[in-house]
Design a protein around this motif. Structure first.
Motif, PDB file in Angstrom:
ATOM      1  N   TYR A 129       4.298   3.387   0.891  1.00  0.00           N
ATOM      2  CA  TYR A 129       3.186   3.823   1.730  1.00  0.00           C
ATOM      3  C   TYR A 129       3.566   4.004   3.196  1.00  0.00           C
ATOM      4  N   GLY A 130       4.792   3.595   3.554  1.00  0.00           N
ATOM      5  CA  GLY A 130       5.233   3.710   4.941  1.00  0.00           C
ATOM      6  C   GLY A 130       6.742   3.706   5.027  1.00  0.00           C
ATOM      7  N   PRO A 131       7.299   3.773   6.245  1.00  0.00           N
ATOM      8  CA  PRO A 131       8.740   3.964   6.422  1.00  0.00           C
ATOM      9  C   PRO A 131       9.585   2.692   6.338  1.00  0.00           C
ATOM     10  N   ASN A 132       8.967   1.508   6.411  1.00  0.00           N
ATOM     11  CA  ASN A 132       9.741   0.269   6.483  1.00  0.00           C
ATOM     12  C   ASN A 132      10.047  -0.305   5.101  1.00  0.00           C
ATOM     13  N   ASP A 133      11.018  -1.227   5.063  1.00  0.00           N
ATOM     14  CA  ASP A 133      11.512  -1.748   3.786  1.00  0.00           C
ATOM     15  C   ASP A 133      10.417  -2.379   2.941  1.00  0.00           C
ATOM     16  N   ARG A 134       9.479  -3.086   3.575  1.00  0.00           N
ATOM     17  CA  ARG A 134       8.433  -3.776   2.807  1.00  0.00           C
ATOM     18  C   ARG A 134       7.150  -2.958   2.685  1.00  0.00           C
ATOM     19  N   GLY A 194       4.742 -15.493   6.997  1.00  0.00           N
ATOM     20  CA  GLY A 194       6.187 -15.543   6.780  1.00  0.00           C
ATOM     21  C   GLY A 194       6.608 -15.512   5.327  1.00  0.00           C
ATOM     22  N   PHE A 195       5.635 -15.586   4.406  1.00  0.00           N
ATOM     23  CA  PHE A 195       5.940 -15.646   2.982  1.00  0.00           C
ATOM     24  C   PHE A 195       4.954 -14.769   2.216  1.00  0.00           C
ATOM     25  N   GLY A 196       5.245 -14.561   0.946  1.00  0.00           N
ATOM     26  CA  GLY A 196       4.310 -13.857   0.088  1.00  0.00           C
ATOM     27  C   GLY A 196       4.830 -12.517  -0.405  1.00  0.00           C
ATOM     28  N   HIS A 197       4.297 -12.103  -1.553  1.00  0.00           N
ATOM     29  CA  HIS A 197       4.720 -10.852  -2.176  1.00  0.00           C
ATOM     30  C   HIS A 197       3.593 -10.341  -3.054  1.00  0.00           C
ATOM     31  N   VAL A 246      -2.542  -3.343  -3.822  1.00  0.00           N
ATOM     32  CA  VAL A 246      -1.971  -4.616  -3.359  1.00  0.00           C
ATOM     33  C   VAL A 246      -0.673  -4.310  -2.618  1.00  0.00           C
ATOM     34  N   ILE A 247      -0.612  -4.699  -1.344  1.00  0.00           N
ATOM     35  CA  ILE A 247       0.506  -4.259  -0.509  1.00  0.00           C
ATOM     36  C   ILE A 247       1.450  -5.383  -0.122  1.00  0.00           C
ATOM     37  N   ASN A 248       2.710  -5.025   0.069  1.00  0.00           N
ATOM     38  CA  ASN A 248       3.660  -5.836   0.823  1.00  0.00           C
ATOM     39  C   ASN A 248       3.643  -5.361   2.264  1.00  0.00           C
ATOM     40  N   TYR A 249       4.004  -6.236   3.172  1.00  0.00           N
ATOM     41  CA  TYR A 249       4.082  -5.868   4.588  1.00  0.00           C
ATOM     42  C   TYR A 249       5.153  -6.719   5.255  1.00  0.00           C
ATOM     43  N   ARG A 250       5.568  -6.323   6.438  1.00  0.00           N
ATOM     44  CA  ARG A 250       6.632  -7.047   7.138  1.00  0.00           C
ATOM     45  C   ARG A 250       6.202  -8.461   7.516  1.00  0.00           C
ATOM     46  N   LEU A 251       7.145  -9.405   7.387  1.00  0.00           N
ATOM     47  CA  LEU A 251       6.883 -10.815   7.638  1.00  0.00           C
ATOM     48  C   LEU A 251       7.845 -11.340   8.696  1.00  0.00           C
ATOM     49  N   THR A 252       7.447 -12.426   9.355  1.00  0.00           N
ATOM     50  CA  THR A 252       8.361 -13.090  10.278  1.00  0.00           C
ATOM     51  C   THR A 252       9.458 -13.795   9.467  1.00  0.00           C
ATOM     52  N   PRO A 253      10.714 -13.838   9.889  1.00  0.00           N
ATOM     53  CA  PRO A 253      11.198 -13.519  11.242  1.00  0.00           C
ATOM     54  C   PRO A 253      11.595 -12.065  11.467  1.00  0.00           C
ATOM     55  N   LYS A 254      11.606 -11.233  10.417  1.00  0.00           N
ATOM     56  CA  LYS A 254      12.020  -9.836  10.595  1.00  0.00           C
ATOM     57  C   LYS A 254      10.944  -9.004  11.290  1.00  0.00           C
TER      58      LYS A 254
END
Length: 363
Positions: free
Chosen positions: A70-75, A108-111, A131-139
């Motif tokens: 759905y977007g350009p980033n890895d997650r 910071g966690f979850g999938h 159901v989406i993944n999204y960027r998490l800390t620390p990245k």
């Protein structure tokens, strides 16, 4: 104490000094958390097997679409669960309500694979569920997370008709940290008219927001984590870019700066979405006070609040993880209007959470 505690505002800095636990007690807290995590993993073994079987083997072909970019980033990947009863593949229907679900996990966690049963249950009740993944800390930090929900919402609006969904019936739902992110996103972006810098970007119309057991005031939640002895290991502080930004990324604090009765749909290019705030009374991870405080502030800021535009419900005997488990497990659906009140006490319990969500969305 945390190394950057001096960045806290003076009143919260002093509260932190009075609340922080000694190191030896924090070590006991970590040991207890490890033990509870082991017990938890044992308890969810059957649920995990059930999820895996459905996701990889038993789902109806064509009604679960996996790993969509759905977007350009890895997650930036999502799964879309489509009601098989709709026969959208044959009928080309595009009229089903849609939920975009953002998972929790302390930023910071979850999938997305942890919420297979949630996608299954909502889709079985006639709701297209993304159901989406999204960027998490620390990245990533909170800005990245807000960007991801914005990207996911735009993707959904532009593409969800391909999966049988109605782009004008989109709801955001998030549990815990996910509930915080969607609330922050909406409060910042939908509470005021679009200015000159924003006018080239059209806001997606949203029908409603479901913050589930969400921490909605970061300074308050930091002190709550301090009482629990986990503020030094929680991903929340780095995810929010440090204590000096806690208020900036607190939906409750952001709302406090808005003039009372100033959120008026007739002055907004896109209407302010309805908020349906749900929380467990026995939540020891995010206290109920987080939701009640946000509710009372938003009540003052909306021009004409009604039960259809602002709704709060607390569920007795429900803890933090219990909440999302009960949404996944509930098999009871009674067609009733939640806004008319609860007449049957037997339904005012854990088993009614999914029932309430369905009734809000569909009736």
């Amino acid at each position: 104490m945390i190394e950057d505690f001096n960045e806290l505002s003076p009143i919260y800095r002093e509260k932190y000094r009075l609340t922080v636990l000694p190191k030896w007690r924090k070590k006991l807290v970590i040991l207890k958390m490890i033990l509870l995590e082991v017990i938890f993993l044992i308890q969810v073994t059957f649920r995990t097997i059930k999820s895996i079987l459905y996701y990889f083997f038993t789902h109806k072909k064509g009604y679960l679409v996996k790993d969509i970019k759905y977007g350009p980033n890895d997650r930036n990947h999502c799964d879309i669960y489509i009601p098989s009863s709709s026969n959208y593949l044959l009928n080309n229907k595009k009229d089903l309500p849609v939920v975009i679900f953002m998972h929790g996990g302390s930023w910071g966690f979850g999938h997305k694979l942890q919420y297979i049963l949630l996608g299954k249950k909502l889709s079985e009740r006639g709701i297209v569920t993304m159901v989406i993944n999204y960027r998490l800390t620390p990245k990533g930090n909170i800005d990245d997370m807000l960007e991801d929900i914005d990207t996911a919402t735009s993707f959904c609006y532009e593409n969800i008709e391909n999966y049988g969904g109605d782009k004008n019936k989109i709801y955001l739902m998030g549990h815990s940290a996910g509930g915080h992110i969607i609330s922050q996103y909406v409060v910042v972006n939908y509470s005021k008219p679009i200015d000159n810098e924003q006018k080239n970007k059209k806001r997606v119309p949203l029908s409603g927001i479901f913050p589930l057991s969400a921490p909605l005031h970061i300074n308050d939640h930091f002190l709550f984590e301090t009482k629990r002895g986990v503020e030094h290991i929680s991903p929340m502080r780095p995810a929010m870019k440090g204590p000096k930004y806690f208020d900036e990324y607190s939906p409750s604090a952001v709302l406090e700066k808005i003039k009372d009765k100033s959120i008026r749909d007739e002055k907004l290019s896109t209407p302010f979405p309805s908020f349906y705030i749900l929380h467990g009374v026995d939540d020891a991870t995010v206290p109920l006070s987080s939701s009640t405080k946000f509710f009372s502030i938003l009540m003052r800021k909306l021009a004409n609040p009604t039960a259809r535009t602002l709704f709060l419900k607390a569920y007795p005997k429900i803890k933090h993880i219990d909440f999302i488990f009960n949404v996944c497990d509930d098999n009871l659906i009674i067609e009733r209007n939640i806004f008319n009140g609860i007449e049957d006490d037997d339904n005012n319990n854990a088993e009614s959470i999914l029932n309430d969500i369905i009734n809000i969305i569909k009736y």
